[in-house]
Design an enzyme around this catalytic site. Structure first.
Site, PDB file in Angstrom:
ATOM      1  N   THR A  75       1.342  11.012 -14.473  1.00  0.00           N
ATOM      2  CA  THR A  75       2.795  10.899 -14.189  1.00  0.00           C
ATOM      3  C   THR A  75       3.240   9.441 -14.111  1.00  0.00           C
ATOM      4  OG1 THR A  75       2.898  13.022 -13.073  1.00  0.00           O
ATOM      5  CG2 THR A  75       4.574  11.402 -12.456  1.00  0.00           C
ATOM      6  N   THR A  94       7.214  -0.382  -6.244  1.00  0.00           N
ATOM      7  CA  THR A  94       6.917  -0.433  -4.815  1.00  0.00           C
ATOM      8  C   THR A  94       6.315  -1.777  -4.417  1.00  0.00           C
ATOM      9  OG1 THR A  94       5.433   0.506  -3.138  1.00  0.00           O
ATOM     10  CG2 THR A  94       4.730   0.746  -5.401  1.00  0.00           C
ATOM     11  N   ASP A  95       6.463  -2.109  -3.130  1.00  0.00           N
ATOM     12  CA  ASP A  95       5.837  -3.346  -2.618  1.00  0.00           C
ATOM     13  C   ASP A  95       4.309  -3.275  -2.715  1.00  0.00           C
ATOM     14  OD1 ASP A  95       5.416  -1.461  -0.580  1.00  0.00           O
ATOM     15  OD2 ASP A  95       6.180  -2.739   1.036  1.00  0.00           O
ATOM     16  N   GLU A  96       3.767  -2.042  -2.793  1.00  0.00           N
ATOM     17  CA  GLU A  96       2.304  -1.898  -2.768  1.00  0.00           C
ATOM     18  C   GLU A  96       1.625  -2.515  -3.982  1.00  0.00           C
ATOM     19  OE1 GLU A  96       0.686   1.796  -1.483  1.00  0.00           O
ATOM     20  OE2 GLU A  96       2.268   2.124  -0.020  1.00  0.00           O
ATOM     21  N   TYR A 110      -3.044   4.930  -6.206  1.00  0.00           N
ATOM     22  CA  TYR A 110      -1.576   5.067  -6.337  1.00  0.00           C
ATOM     23  C   TYR A 110      -0.952   3.743  -6.757  1.00  0.00           C
ATOM     24  CZ  TYR A 110       3.258   4.694  -4.697  1.00  0.00           C
ATOM     25  OH  TYR A 110       4.604   4.404  -4.607  1.00  0.00           O
ATOM     26  N   LYS A 128       1.175   2.395 -10.186  1.00  0.00           N
ATOM     27  CA  LYS A 128       2.532   1.827 -10.151  1.00  0.00           C
ATOM     28  C   LYS A 128       2.528   0.432 -10.792  1.00  0.00           C
ATOM     29  CE  LYS A 128       5.753   3.456  -8.494  1.00  0.00           C
ATOM     30  NZ  LYS A 128       6.760   4.403  -9.044  1.00  0.00           N
ATOM     31  N   ASN A 130      10.233   3.394   2.913  1.00  0.00           N
ATOM     32  CA  ASN A 130      11.507   4.039   3.223  1.00  0.00           C
ATOM     33  C   ASN A 130      11.324   5.068   4.345  1.00  0.00           C
ATOM     34  OD1 ASN A 130      13.559   4.309   0.278  1.00  0.00           O
ATOM     35  ND2 ASN A 130      11.978   2.802   0.632  1.00  0.00           N
ATOM     36  N   ASN A 165       2.035   0.573  13.012  1.00  0.00           N
ATOM     37  CA  ASN A 165       2.142   2.039  12.992  1.00  0.00           C
ATOM     38  C   ASN A 165       2.207   2.622  14.405  1.00  0.00           C
ATOM     39  OD1 ASN A 165       2.032   1.993  10.205  1.00  0.00           O
ATOM     40  ND2 ASN A 165      -0.194   2.264  10.143  1.00  0.00           N
ATOM     41  N   ARG A 219      -7.946   5.054   6.723  1.00  0.00           N
ATOM     42  CA  ARG A 219      -7.778   5.283   5.276  1.00  0.00           C
ATOM     43  C   ARG A 219      -8.656   4.282   4.534  1.00  0.00           C
ATOM     44  NH1 ARG A 219      -1.674   4.459   3.218  1.00  0.00           N
ATOM     45  NH2 ARG A 219      -1.444   6.672   3.631  1.00  0.00           N
ATOM     46  N   GLY A 260      -9.729   1.461   2.125  1.00  0.00           N
ATOM     47  CA  GLY A 260      -8.951   0.416   1.435  1.00  0.00           C
ATOM     48  C   GLY A 260      -7.562   0.222   2.018  1.00  0.00           C
TER      49      GLY A 260
HETATM   50  P1  NAD Z   1       8.337  11.944  -3.587  1.00  0.00           P
HETATM   51  O1  NAD Z   1       6.889  12.229  -3.724  1.00  0.00           O
HETATM   52  O2  NAD Z   1       9.057  12.404  -2.363  1.00  0.00           O
HETATM   53  O3  NAD Z   1       9.128  12.565  -4.837  1.00  0.00           O
HETATM   54  C1  NAD Z   1       8.649  12.478  -6.152  1.00  0.00           C
HETATM   55  C2  NAD Z   1       9.440  13.459  -7.022  1.00  0.00           C
HETATM   56  O4  NAD Z   1       8.974  13.315  -8.373  1.00  0.00           O
HETATM   57  C3  NAD Z   1       9.253  14.932  -6.635  1.00  0.00           C
HETATM   58  O5  NAD Z   1      10.489  15.594  -6.644  1.00  0.00           O
HETATM   59  C4  NAD Z   1       8.353  15.481  -7.746  1.00  0.00           C
HETATM   60  O6  NAD Z   1       8.545  16.865  -8.007  1.00  0.00           O
HETATM   61  C5  NAD Z   1       8.770  14.613  -8.929  1.00  0.00           C
HETATM   62  N1  NAD Z   1       7.728  14.520  -9.952  1.00  0.00           N
HETATM   63  C6  NAD Z   1       6.408  14.273  -9.769  1.00  0.00           C
HETATM   64  N2  NAD Z   1       5.767  14.278 -10.957  1.00  0.00           N
HETATM   65  C7  NAD Z   1       6.708  14.496 -11.916  1.00  0.00           C
HETATM   66  C8  NAD Z   1       6.676  14.574 -13.325  1.00  0.00           C
HETATM   67  N3  NAD Z   1       5.521  14.439 -14.001  1.00  0.00           N
HETATM   68  N4  NAD Z   1       7.829  14.795 -13.995  1.00  0.00           N
HETATM   69  C9  NAD Z   1       9.001  14.957 -13.327  1.00  0.00           C
HETATM   70  N5  NAD Z   1       9.082  14.895 -11.982  1.00  0.00           N
HETATM   71  C10 NAD Z   1       7.955  14.667 -11.270  1.00  0.00           C
HETATM   72  O7  NAD Z   1       8.497  10.373  -3.784  1.00  0.00           O
HETATM   73  P2  NAD Z   1       9.537   9.356  -3.116  1.00  0.00           P
HETATM   74  O8  NAD Z   1       9.008   8.875  -1.833  1.00  0.00           O
HETATM   75  O9  NAD Z   1      10.889   9.932  -3.202  1.00  0.00           O
HETATM   76  O10 NAD Z   1       9.400   8.137  -4.151  1.00  0.00           O
HETATM   77  C11 NAD Z   1      10.232   8.062  -5.305  1.00  0.00           C
HETATM   78  C12 NAD Z   1       9.856   6.820  -6.094  1.00  0.00           C
HETATM   79  O11 NAD Z   1      10.051   5.662  -5.285  1.00  0.00           O
HETATM   80  C13 NAD Z   1       8.395   6.781  -6.517  1.00  0.00           C
HETATM   81  O12 NAD Z   1       8.341   6.234  -7.816  1.00  0.00           O
HETATM   82  C14 NAD Z   1       7.731   5.858  -5.519  1.00  0.00           C
HETATM   83  O13 NAD Z   1       6.637   5.194  -6.117  1.00  0.00           O
HETATM   84  C15 NAD Z   1       8.854   4.885  -5.224  1.00  0.00           C
HETATM   85  N6  NAD Z   1       8.840   4.261  -3.881  1.00  0.00           N
HETATM   86  C16 NAD Z   1       8.740   5.021  -2.760  1.00  0.00           C
HETATM   87  C17 NAD Z   1       8.800   4.405  -1.504  1.00  0.00           C
HETATM   88  C18 NAD Z   1       8.705   5.204  -0.228  1.00  0.00           C
HETATM   89  O14 NAD Z   1       8.613   4.608   0.842  1.00  0.00           O
HETATM   90  N7  NAD Z   1       8.763   6.524  -0.262  1.00  0.00           N
HETATM   91  C19 NAD Z   1       8.949   3.017  -1.416  1.00  0.00           C
HETATM   92  C20 NAD Z   1       9.048   2.274  -2.595  1.00  0.00           C
HETATM   93  C21 NAD Z   1       9.016   2.916  -3.823  1.00  0.00           C
HETATM   94  O1  DAU Z   2       5.359   0.624   0.817  1.00  0.00           O
HETATM   95  C1  DAU Z   2       5.960   1.561  -0.019  1.00  0.00           C
HETATM   96  C2  DAU Z   2       5.107   2.799  -0.060  1.00  0.00           C
HETATM   97  O2  DAU Z   2       5.246   3.428   1.206  1.00  0.00           O
HETATM   98  C3  DAU Z   2       5.472   3.750  -1.184  1.00  0.00           C
HETATM   99  O3  DAU Z   2       5.219   3.119  -2.421  1.00  0.00           O
HETATM  100  C4  DAU Z   2       4.655   5.040  -1.085  1.00  0.00           C
HETATM  101  O4  DAU Z   2       5.066   5.957  -2.066  1.00  0.00           O
HETATM  102  C5  DAU Z   2       4.854   5.629   0.300  1.00  0.00           C
HETATM  103  O5  DAU Z   2       4.045   6.786   0.449  1.00  0.00           O
HETATM  104  C6  DAU Z   2       4.513   4.620   1.385  1.00  0.00           C
HETATM  105  O6  DAU Z   2       3.094   4.332   1.409  1.00  0.00           O
HETATM  106  P1  DAU Z   2       2.270   4.163   2.794  1.00  0.00           P
HETATM  107  O7  DAU Z   2       0.867   4.446   2.521  1.00  0.00           O
HETATM  108  O8  DAU Z   2       2.621   2.879   3.461  1.00  0.00           O
HETATM  109  O9  DAU Z   2       2.991   5.336   3.635  1.00  0.00           O
HETATM  110  P2  DAU Z   2       2.396   6.479   4.617  1.00  0.00           P
HETATM  111  O10 DAU Z   2       3.566   7.137   5.245  1.00  0.00           O
HETATM  112  O11 DAU Z   2       1.385   7.314   3.953  1.00  0.00           O
HETATM  113  O12 DAU Z   2       1.656   5.594   5.721  1.00  0.00           O
HETATM  114  C7  DAU Z   2       2.335   4.606   6.462  1.00  0.00           C
HETATM  115  C8  DAU Z   2       1.322   3.957   7.393  1.00  0.00           C
HETATM  116  O13 DAU Z   2       0.924   4.908   8.381  1.00  0.00           O
HETATM  117  C9  DAU Z   2       0.043   3.514   6.706  1.00  0.00           C
HETATM  118  O14 DAU Z   2      -0.417   2.312   7.302  1.00  0.00           O
HETATM  119  C10 DAU Z   2      -0.957   4.631   6.996  1.00  0.00           C
HETATM  120  C11 DAU Z   2      -0.496   5.142   8.356  1.00  0.00           C
HETATM  121  N1  DAU Z   2      -0.715   6.598   8.603  1.00  0.00           N
HETATM  122  C12 DAU Z   2      -0.244   7.480   7.667  1.00  0.00           C
HETATM  123  C13 DAU Z   2      -0.422   8.833   7.832  1.00  0.00           C
HETATM  124  C14 DAU Z   2       0.082   9.815   6.801  1.00  0.00           C
HETATM  125  C15 DAU Z   2      -1.345   7.029   9.753  1.00  0.00           C
HETATM  126  O15 DAU Z   2      -1.737   6.218  10.622  1.00  0.00           O
HETATM  127  N2  DAU Z   2      -1.529   8.376   9.917  1.00  0.00           N
HETATM  128  C16 DAU Z   2      -1.108   9.295   9.013  1.00  0.00           C
HETATM  129  O16 DAU Z   2      -1.331  10.519   9.225  1.00  0.00           O
END
Ligand code: NAD
Ligand code: DAU
Length: 345
Positions: free
Chosen positions: A109, A134-136, A159, A163, A189, A258, A282, A284
């Site tokens: 994807t 993403t910042d990652e 992941y 990206k 976010n 966190n 986690r 890495g």
């Molecule tokens: P999410 O996992 O909540 O949503 C992803 C959506 O993409 C879902 O609706 C899923 O059904 C759809 N999808 C997955 N594979 C697909 C495919 N092959 N074709 C069509 N649709 C597909 O993700 P999110 O948190 O809303 O993130 C959205 C985007 O923003 C991502 O690209 C992510 O890398 C980026 N991003 C997220 C964050 C964050 O904190 N959540 C921060 C920075 C960037």
């Molecule tokens: O920084 C942007 C990214 O933020 C996006 O690109 C990703 O799509 C989004 O999933 C998010 O990644 P993180 O790995 O930072 O988010 P997550 O919510 O999984 O975890 C946030 C922090 O909390 C991270 O340091 C791991 C920790 N964590 C997470 C979970 C799910 C815990 O301590 N316990 C948990 O159960």
């Protein structure tokens, strides 16, 4: 600053996920001349319930197509049919822990899907492609410093590696084919409609059910939190005003460990800290993210506006008042994922 671009026919991918749902709502409210097709595969993370009201409220401006962005034939059909002038690509596999379990769907994807969209944009002369990155992709920071756009990419999880690969493909299409594309890189976010596998909704749901709150490692990893509405506003600013070929960081100026987040949630919900359970870290695990967003603020005038304290409280309240939304999610495939991920941790 470039002149504002005008769009009418918009493809938004991943619109049934967390950010996509919020962005769709933002666009339909604030850009009345835009017609939006939401292409979403409806994976475990895509929830049709999130957007079902939009089809009723905006029947002539909004439609949902269930499709895979990596399906070149289907994308060709949709691009021919709609003549998009803007593509906002949010579709992705987005959860780091799942990418550690297995990364092949992330490559499909997040990399192949982007390449398919880029090819379609070139063929159909789409005015602008926006890649939501993403910042990652920058990797991890120590105690000091912030990510700037000129840093080399150094992703640490499967992941973030996919990206980063997508960002490189976008760069290559800009340089090789002259595609007008821009990239946004945003920090973590928070807000409504986030899938409850992610830190904030997971902790609210667990506290609500009296379940342990699984904090990875010592809980001292730092994330820079931004309200999803601020991110959505920034995506539109970049789409309309961003310079072709540029990349823009966004962040919330709200760095938190966190464990601080978890304590804030418990306090707001009136629950005790005995619910906190430290679990195996986690693999890495990136230590710290922090964004320098000077570029977008000085050149495009964007900055985050939602105060973290207010934003987190209203977000917690949203999950507490939408119990049936997350209860339906928790009863499905997600319960098996939870057992695999946390059962023996
Ligand atoms: P999410 O996992 O909540 O949503 C992803 C959506 O993409 C879902 O609706 C899923 O059904 C759809 N999808 C997955 N594979 C697909 C495919 N092959 N074709 C069509 N649709 C597909 O993700 P999110 O948190 O809303 O993130 C959205 C985007 O923003 C991502 O690209 C992510 O890398 C980026 N991003 C997220 C964050 C964050 O904190 N959540 C921060 C920075 C960037
Ligand atoms: O920084 C942007 C990214 O933020 C996006 O690109 C990703 O799509 C989004 O999933 C998010 O990644 P993180 O790995 O930072 O988010 P997550 O919510 O999984 O975890 C946030 C922090 O909390 C991270 O340091 C791991 C920790 N964590 C997470 C979970 C799910 C815990 O301590 N316990 C948990 O159960």
């Amino acid at each position: 600053m470039g002149r504002d671009k005008k769009f009418t026919r918009v493809l938004l991918t991943g619109g049934c996920g967390f950010i996509g749902t919020n962005l769709l709502r933002f666009i339909l409210e604030h850009r009345p001349s835009w017609q939006v097709v939401n292409v979403d595969l409806l994976t475990y993370a895509g929830n049709i319930e999130n957007t079902v009201d939009l089809e009723k409220r905006y029947p002539s401006r909004y439609s949902l197509v269930r499709a895979d962005i990596a399906d070149a034939q289907k994308m060709e059909e949709l691009f021919s049919q709609h003549g998009f002038d803007l593509v906002l690509n949010l579709a992705a596999e987005s959860h780091v822990d799942r990418s550690i379990e297995s990364s092949s769907i992330f490559v499909r994807t997040n990399v192949l899907g982007v390449q398919v969209l880029l090819d379609a944009c070139i063929k159909h002369q789409v005015q602008r492609f926006v890649q939501i990155s993403t910042d990652e992709v920058y990797g991890s920071l120590g105690q000091d410093g912030r990510f700037t756009e000129d840093l080399p990419m150094a992703p640490n999880s499967p992941y973030s590696a996919t990206k980063a690969a997508a960002d490189l493909m976008v760069r290559a299409y800009i340089k090789t084919y002259g595609l007008d594309a821009v990239i946004t890189r945003c920090s973590n976010n928070y807000g409504p409609y986030q899938f409850p596998e992610k830190l904030i909704p997971l902790m609210v749901v667990n506290a609500s059910r009296g379940r342990k709150l699984p904090v990875y490692g010592d809980g001292k990893n730092v994330r820079d939190w931004i309200h999803v509405e601020d991110h959505c506003r920034g995506i539109i600013v970049v789409a309309e005003k961003g310079e072709p070929g540029e990349c823009y960081n966004m962040g919330g100026n709200a760095e938190k460990e966190n464990i601080e987040i978890v304590r804030m949630i418990l306090r707001h919900m009136g629950k005790g800290e005995e619910l906190i359970g430290y679990v195996k870290d986690r693999p890495g695990h990136d230590f710290r993210y922090a964004m320098d967003f000077t570029k977008i603020s000085t050149t495009l005038g964007w900055r985050p506006e939602i105060d973290f304290e207010q934003g987190i409280h209203s977000t917690i309240d949203w999950y507490l008042s939408h119990e049936s939304w997350w209860e339906r999610i928790l009863s499905g495939e997600y319960s098996r994922y939870y057992e695999r991920m946390y059962g023996s941790r």
